[in-house]
Design a protein around this motif. Structure first.
Motif, mmCIF file in Angstrom:
data_model
loop_
_atom_site.group_PDB
_atom_site.id
_atom_site.type_symbol
_atom_site.label_atom_id
_atom_site.label_comp_id
_atom_site.label_asym_id
_atom_site.label_seq_id
_atom_site.Cartn_x
_atom_site.Cartn_y
_atom_site.Cartn_z
ATOM 1 N N ILE A 112 -4.021 1.163 1.470
ATOM 2 C CA ILE A 112 -3.566 1.858 0.260
ATOM 3 C C ILE A 112 -2.683 0.935 -0.582
ATOM 4 C CG2 ILE A 112 -2.185 3.800 -0.580
ATOM 5 C CD1 ILE A 112 -3.139 5.398 1.816
ATOM 6 N N ALA A 113 -1.861 0.125 0.111
ATOM 7 C CA ALA A 113 -0.999 -0.809 -0.613
ATOM 8 C C ALA A 113 -1.806 -1.847 -1.379
ATOM 9 C CB ALA A 113 -0.050 -1.499 0.363
ATOM 10 N N ARG A 114 -2.997 -2.185 -0.878
ATOM 11 C CA ARG A 114 -3.852 -3.145 -1.584
ATOM 12 C C ARG A 114 -4.296 -2.628 -2.950
ATOM 13 N NH1 ARG A 114 -6.083 -6.730 -2.131
ATOM 14 N NH2 ARG A 114 -7.988 -7.172 -0.998
ATOM 15 N N LEU A 115 -4.218 -1.316 -3.153
ATOM 16 C CA LEU A 115 -4.625 -0.716 -4.426
ATOM 17 C C LEU A 115 -3.432 -0.200 -5.219
ATOM 18 C CD1 LEU A 115 -7.671 1.320 -3.049
ATOM 19 C CD2 LEU A 115 -7.734 -0.882 -4.231
ATOM 20 N N SER A 116 -2.233 -0.580 -4.783
ATOM 21 C CA SER A 116 -1.027 -0.086 -5.442
ATOM 22 C C SER A 116 -0.906 -0.624 -6.871
ATOM 23 C CB SER A 116 0.205 -0.490 -4.626
ATOM 24 O OG SER A 116 1.396 -0.151 -5.282
ATOM 25 N N ASP A 117 -0.283 0.166 -7.730
ATOM 26 C CA ASP A 117 -0.006 -0.276 -9.099
ATOM 27 C C ASP A 117 1.157 -1.269 -9.144
ATOM 28 O OD1 ASP A 117 -2.017 1.339 -10.097
ATOM 29 O OD2 ASP A 117 -0.687 3.072 -10.361
ATOM 30 N N ARG A 122 1.201 -4.878 -3.863
ATOM 31 C CA ARG A 122 -0.215 -5.250 -3.780
ATOM 32 C C ARG A 122 -0.388 -6.669 -3.256
ATOM 33 N NH1 ARG A 122 -1.171 -4.177 -8.585
ATOM 34 N NH2 ARG A 122 -1.312 -6.265 -9.517
ATOM 35 N N LYS A 123 0.442 -7.594 -3.718
ATOM 36 C CA LYS A 123 0.324 -8.989 -3.288
ATOM 37 C C LYS A 123 0.800 -9.184 -1.846
ATOM 38 C CE LYS A 123 -1.495 -10.497 -7.006
ATOM 39 N NZ LYS A 123 -2.916 -10.941 -7.007
ATOM 40 N N LEU A 124 1.845 -8.462 -1.455
ATOM 41 C CA LEU A 124 2.309 -8.545 -0.069
ATOM 42 C C LEU A 124 1.234 -8.047 0.894
ATOM 43 C CD1 LEU A 124 6.048 -7.393 -0.333
ATOM 44 C CD2 LEU A 124 5.193 -9.696 0.142
ATOM 45 N N ALA A 125 0.575 -6.963 0.522
ATOM 46 C CA ALA A 125 -0.518 -6.448 1.357
ATOM 47 C C ALA A 125 -1.666 -7.445 1.430
ATOM 48 C CB ALA A 125 -1.003 -5.104 0.807
ATOM 49 N N TYR A 128 -0.679 -10.283 3.810
ATOM 50 C CA TYR A 128 -0.779 -9.822 5.198
ATOM 51 C C TYR A 128 -2.228 -9.821 5.672
ATOM 52 C CZ TYR A 128 -1.747 -6.246 8.679
ATOM 53 O OH TYR A 128 -2.267 -5.559 9.743
ATOM 54 N N VAL A 129 -3.115 -9.251 4.872
ATOM 55 C CA VAL A 129 -4.517 -9.150 5.256
ATOM 56 C C VAL A 129 -5.144 -10.526 5.426
ATOM 57 C CG1 VAL A 129 -6.807 -8.436 4.459
ATOM 58 C CG2 VAL A 129 -4.874 -6.854 4.274
ATOM 59 N N GLU A 130 -4.901 -11.416 4.482
ATOM 60 C CA GLU A 130 -5.544 -12.728 4.529
ATOM 61 C C GLU A 130 -5.037 -13.580 5.690
ATOM 62 O OE1 GLU A 130 -8.095 -13.683 2.814
ATOM 63 O OE2 GLU A 130 -8.137 -11.764 1.771
ATOM 64 N N ILE A 131 -3.754 -13.473 5.989
ATOM 65 C CA ILE A 131 -3.200 -14.284 7.084
ATOM 66 C C ILE A 131 -3.704 -13.789 8.430
ATOM 67 C CG2 ILE A 131 -1.086 -14.843 8.337
ATOM 68 C CD1 ILE A 131 0.353 -15.061 5.693
#
Length: 314
Positions: A112-117, A122-125, A128-131
């Motif tokens: 959900i954070a990946r789609l945050s306004d 959004r960038k922190l999520a 996290y995902v990419e690492i």
């Protein structure tokens, strides 16, 4: 009878029946598989007899004579191998169950954070995902164990987090609950690793819901958070659950990497049993059966859940 009419020949119709060929193909595949298994089993028995080994599971009733560092049920070295394997199974189930719960929370939150306004959220999520998604799980486990937990202060001088969480070389401590460094490492590792994959699954599921659903929720006066919880996410579940099941299965199987950090799960206990008894075939069959059973149970539960969220046609 006119020349254009053909006689009704049951044998001719049978050879042209697609259903017959499907059944015949499946029967042939099962027959070939049974023959291969029989050949392999026969070769195995002959090889074991040449080595003077009688296959069987009687060794499970023998004394284990080894210690297990972390147990949730009573165990002593004087207990049998079957009891030792049961302890390892309970330890594995502990990691799997808690891991599935935590990784679901982490994955949904990050998705959900990946789609945050909010740009920062959004960038922190995304970071996290990419690492965590692009780094091998074994490397992450070794990092958490050697670079984090083993470098923490000793138990006499722990680090306090939020006033009730204490971190030390003795592990993670909560009021009334103590987690060993090995369990904490494995739990954190598989949770963050699997959570990164689930985050992308959740993001894709949410984006699969048409924009009109958002507009309809807004027209009813629902705030974005409430619209997500009551309208969007329930519809996204129909897309999320199938790949989510695969991630749960991966988590269950990845828990076997506990052997790398010394957590006594079923795989580590079984390896010790094999080294002491020499019963490689029997022990491997037990491990395969246990992991297969766990995977089938997870699949069954998730398939039932998947059916419950699908649209019911009248």
């Amino acid at each position: 009878m006119s020349n254009n009419q053909q006689p009704n020949n049951p044998k001719l119709n049978l050879w042209r029946d697609v259903r017959f060929w499907r059944f015949a193909g499946q029967f042939l595949a099962v027959l070939i598989a049974a023959i291969v298994v029989a050949i392999l089993w026969g070769n195995l028995n002959r090889n074991l007899q040449q080595l003077g080994i009688q296959p069987g599971f009687g060794f499970l009733n023998s004394q284990a004579a080894f210690d297990i560092g972390e147990t949730l049920i009573s165990y002593a070295p004087s207990d049998t191998y079957s009891r030792a394997l049961l302890v390892g199974l309970v330890n594995s189930l502990r990691v799997m169950v808690v891991g599935i719960i935590l990784t679901t929370i982490v994955g949904i939150t990050a998705g959900i954070a990946r789609l945050s306004d909010n740009w920062l959220v959004r960038k922190l999520a995304l970071v996290y995902v990419e690492i965590f998604r692009n780094t091998p799980l074994l490397l992450q486990l070794l990092f958490w164990y050697f670079a984090v937990f083993l470098t923490l202060p000793k138990v006499e001088n722990p680090i306090s987090v939020l006033g009730f969480i204490r971190l030390s070389q003795n592990g993670l401590e909560l009021p009334g609950i103590q987690f060993s460094p090995e369990f904490s490492t494995l739990l954190i590792g598989i949770t963050l690793y699997t959570g990164a994959f689930i985050a992308e699954i959740v993001r894709g599921g949410i984006q699969s819901v048409s924009r009109g659903q958002w507009e309809a929720a807004a027209s009813l006066g629902l705030k974005p958070g409430l619209a997500m919880r009551l309208v969007i996410f329930p519809q996204a579940l129909r897309v999320i659950i199938p790949p989510l099941t695969s991630q749960y299965l991966n988590l269950a199987k990845n828990s076997s990497l506990a052997v790398a950090i010394g957590y006594p799960d079923i795989y580590l206990v079984a390896s010790t049993t094999f080294n002491q008894t020499g019963r490689a075939v029997e022990v491997m069959l037990l491990i395969m059966t246990i992991y297969l059973t766990i995977s089938l149970i997870i699949s069954l539960v998730m398939n039932l859940f998947n059916k419950s969220v699908q649209l019911k046609e009248r």
